[in-house]
Design a protein around this motif. Sequence first.
Motif, PDB file in Angstrom:
ATOM      1  N   SER A   1       0.811  -1.217   0.000  1.00 12.58           N
ATOM      2  CA  SER A   1       0.000   0.000   0.000  1.00 12.58           C
ATOM      3  C   SER A   1       0.841   1.263   0.000  1.00 12.58           C
ATOM      4  O   SER A   1       0.353   2.336  -0.321  1.00 12.58           O
ATOM      5  N   THR A   2       2.105   1.158   0.374  1.00 16.45           N
ATOM      6  CA  THR A   2       2.939   2.353   0.434  1.00 16.45           C
ATOM      7  C   THR A   2       4.125   2.299  -0.514  1.00 16.45           C
ATOM      8  O   THR A   2       4.981   3.177  -0.475  1.00 16.45           O
ATOM      9  N   GLY A   3       4.200   1.295  -1.346  1.00 14.14           N
ATOM     10  CA  GLY A   3       5.333   1.206  -2.262  1.00 14.14           C
ATOM     11  C   GLY A   3       5.481  -0.188  -2.833  1.00 14.14           C
ATOM     12  O   GLY A   3       4.545  -0.973  -2.863  1.00 14.14           O
TER      13      GLY A   3
ATOM     14  N   ASP B   1       3.315   8.389   8.201  1.00  7.20           N
ATOM     15  CA  ASP B   1       3.267   8.886   6.828  1.00  7.20           C
ATOM     16  C   ASP B   1       1.906   9.453   6.454  1.00  7.20           C
ATOM     17  O   ASP B   1       1.774  10.159   5.448  1.00  7.20           O
ATOM     18  N   ASP B   2       0.864   9.116   7.249  1.00 10.16           N
ATOM     19  CA  ASP B   2      -0.490   9.548   6.910  1.00 10.16           C
ATOM     20  C   ASP B   2      -0.897  10.850   7.580  1.00 10.16           C
ATOM     21  O   ASP B   2      -1.953  11.405   7.267  1.00 10.16           O
TER      22      ASP B   2
ATOM     23  N   VAL C   1      -7.356  11.875   3.483  1.00  8.68           N
ATOM     24  CA  VAL C   1      -5.995  12.086   2.974  1.00  8.68           C
ATOM     25  C   VAL C   1      -5.729  13.582   2.854  1.00  8.68           C
ATOM     26  O   VAL C   1      -6.669  14.395   2.852  1.00  8.68           O
TER      27      VAL C   1
ATOM     28  N   ARG D   1      -4.702  16.983   0.796  1.00  8.67           N
ATOM     29  CA  ARG D   1      -4.698  17.561  -0.540  1.00  8.67           C
ATOM     30  C   ARG D   1      -3.928  18.882  -0.473  1.00  8.67           C
ATOM     31  O   ARG D   1      -4.031  19.599   0.528  1.00  8.67           O
TER      32      ARG D   1
ATOM     33  N   ARG E   1      -5.309   1.769  -0.318  1.00  9.97           N
ATOM     34  CA  ARG E   1      -4.162   2.441  -0.935  1.00  9.97           C
ATOM     35  C   ARG E   1      -4.414   3.943  -0.880  1.00  9.97           C
ATOM     36  O   ARG E   1      -5.036   4.519  -1.764  1.00  9.97           O
ATOM     37  N   ARG E   2      -3.900   4.569   0.178  1.00  7.79           N
ATOM     38  CA  ARG E   2      -4.172   5.990   0.351  1.00  7.79           C
ATOM     39  C   ARG E   2      -3.616   6.824  -0.790  1.00  7.79           C
ATOM     40  O   ARG E   2      -4.170   7.876  -1.126  1.00  7.79           O
ATOM     41  N   ARG E   3      -2.519   6.365  -1.375  1.00  8.70           N
ATOM     42  CA  ARG E   3      -1.915   7.170  -2.447  1.00  8.70           C
ATOM     43  C   ARG E   3      -2.857   7.316  -3.632  1.00  8.70           C
ATOM     44  O   ARG E   3      -2.736   8.256  -4.408  1.00  8.70           O
ATOM     45  N   ASP E   4      -3.812   6.392  -3.801  1.00  5.24           N
ATOM     46  CA  ASP E   4      -4.763   6.486  -4.900  1.00  5.24           C
ATOM     47  C   ASP E   4      -5.760   7.634  -4.699  1.00  5.24           C
ATOM     48  O   ASP E   4      -6.441   8.036  -5.641  1.00  5.24           O
TER      49      ASP E   4
ATOM     50  N   ARG F   1      -4.912  10.569  -2.874  1.00  5.19           N
ATOM     51  CA  ARG F   1      -4.259  11.839  -2.553  1.00  5.19           C
ATOM     52  C   ARG F   1      -4.469  12.855  -3.665  1.00  5.19           C
ATOM     53  O   ARG F   1      -4.430  12.517  -4.828  1.00  5.19           O
TER      54      ARG F   1
END
Length: 461
Positions: free
Chosen positions: A137-139, A366-367, A397, A399, A456-459, A461
């Motif tokens: 989820s982070t890489g 990281d969050d 998340v 922005r 997947r938080r990066r999705d 952001r």
Amino acid sequence: MSIGRALTHLADAAPDAVAVRCGDAILKRRELDRVADGVARAWAERVGHDDLVTIALPNGIDFVVACVATWKLGATPQPLSPRIGPGERAAVLDLARPALVVDAELVRAGGLVPSDDDTPLPDLVASSWKAPTTSGSTGRPKIVRSTTPATVDPTAAIAPFVPRHAVQLVAGPMFHAAPFVYAMRGLMTGHELVMLPRFDAAAALQAIERHRVTWTMLVPTMMQRIWRLEGREAHDVSSLESVLHLGARCAPWLKRSWIEWLGPDRVVEVYAGTESQGIAMITGNEWLAHPGSVGGAVSGSEFRIVRLDGTVAAPDERGEIVMRRQAGPTYQYVGAEPHVRDGWHTLGDAGWMDSDGYLFVADRLDDVIVTGGATVQPADVEAVLDEHPAVRSSVVVPRPHGDLGQAVHAVVDVAAGEVTVAELAAWTRARLDPEKVPRSWQLVRDELRDDTGKVRRRDHR
């Protein structure tokens, strides 16, 4: 003894006892032992001692047979999601370099058909009993090889928070670390596994009632779906002796709801990672005395809270959670370097400890969102949003924001509920400090989290 021998021992003691059931399929202990022996013989020319065997199958009898056959050969199962994308799958296989990949294609080609050969298998012990991947989820995904060899005492409980004898509901996907560990360790110590092909709240309650399930492991996402299920109270859950939950921070309102429903003696929480470098546990009664805590150290674990400069924080002071086990390292990474400082490991979580030694988790480091100089933990906002009766789940998340640096953004799964952004904004304003109230919103009707509560938080952001 070796895992392979332990499963034979259990089959000898109770050959007709059910080992695993999934849907209408049932495998008894003698049948499991015999089939796994035959499959191991069929694989013997391809799989050697201490090899990795990638098992990319959905929940079911085939998954269990493949794992047992792997242990019978003195090899290590490496569970992998069958739904993983081709790029991620290729990356994991490049790291693992398995001797064999057991997937739907291999099954269709007869790869799980037992050999007719009845030559006794040598009793072998792999140096690592499991090698799951992280969620990625982070890489880039990495493999986590356990440093525990493939041995087990089939007559002993696997942990202080897991019963010795149980009918265990396996609600999560077996390719994830926690469902794999508790299901397989249960199998090795006499549990009857009642496996769901895929998590469904109604199916879970039906299985508990039908098979008189006594123990299960859930994540908060599952707990919320069960709690919100229409007709939940009509199901008989009296057979449940204990529910273990882990995997994410559980919102206090949801935890209290389960404690009131089942009673505090039947709700246990554990804080740990795939790597098992530290384990904390708390009972329902302890939680009522220390609301919000994930418990105290167990199983030879130690926890500390450290500041940015590495010094130990005072009680109730927030910092980074670090941990270690007295027995030494519990894992080795393939494809990454561990985050270790002076023997202390980290999952990348922030939190604090009270003066009684109870651990509290704030959120992933990281969050964290820093908005206008204020620090916002996404889990605090998500807990309030998820309490709204029209919300199935949420993800918060950061922005980019011109004045504030970062702004709080909320993605909210409202399922079939009828609710507006204005209503959700009013709900959060009444329950949160002003800096935590989301400044932008997105309402969706698709599930944001998988069956283990991962996102997947990066999705977003």
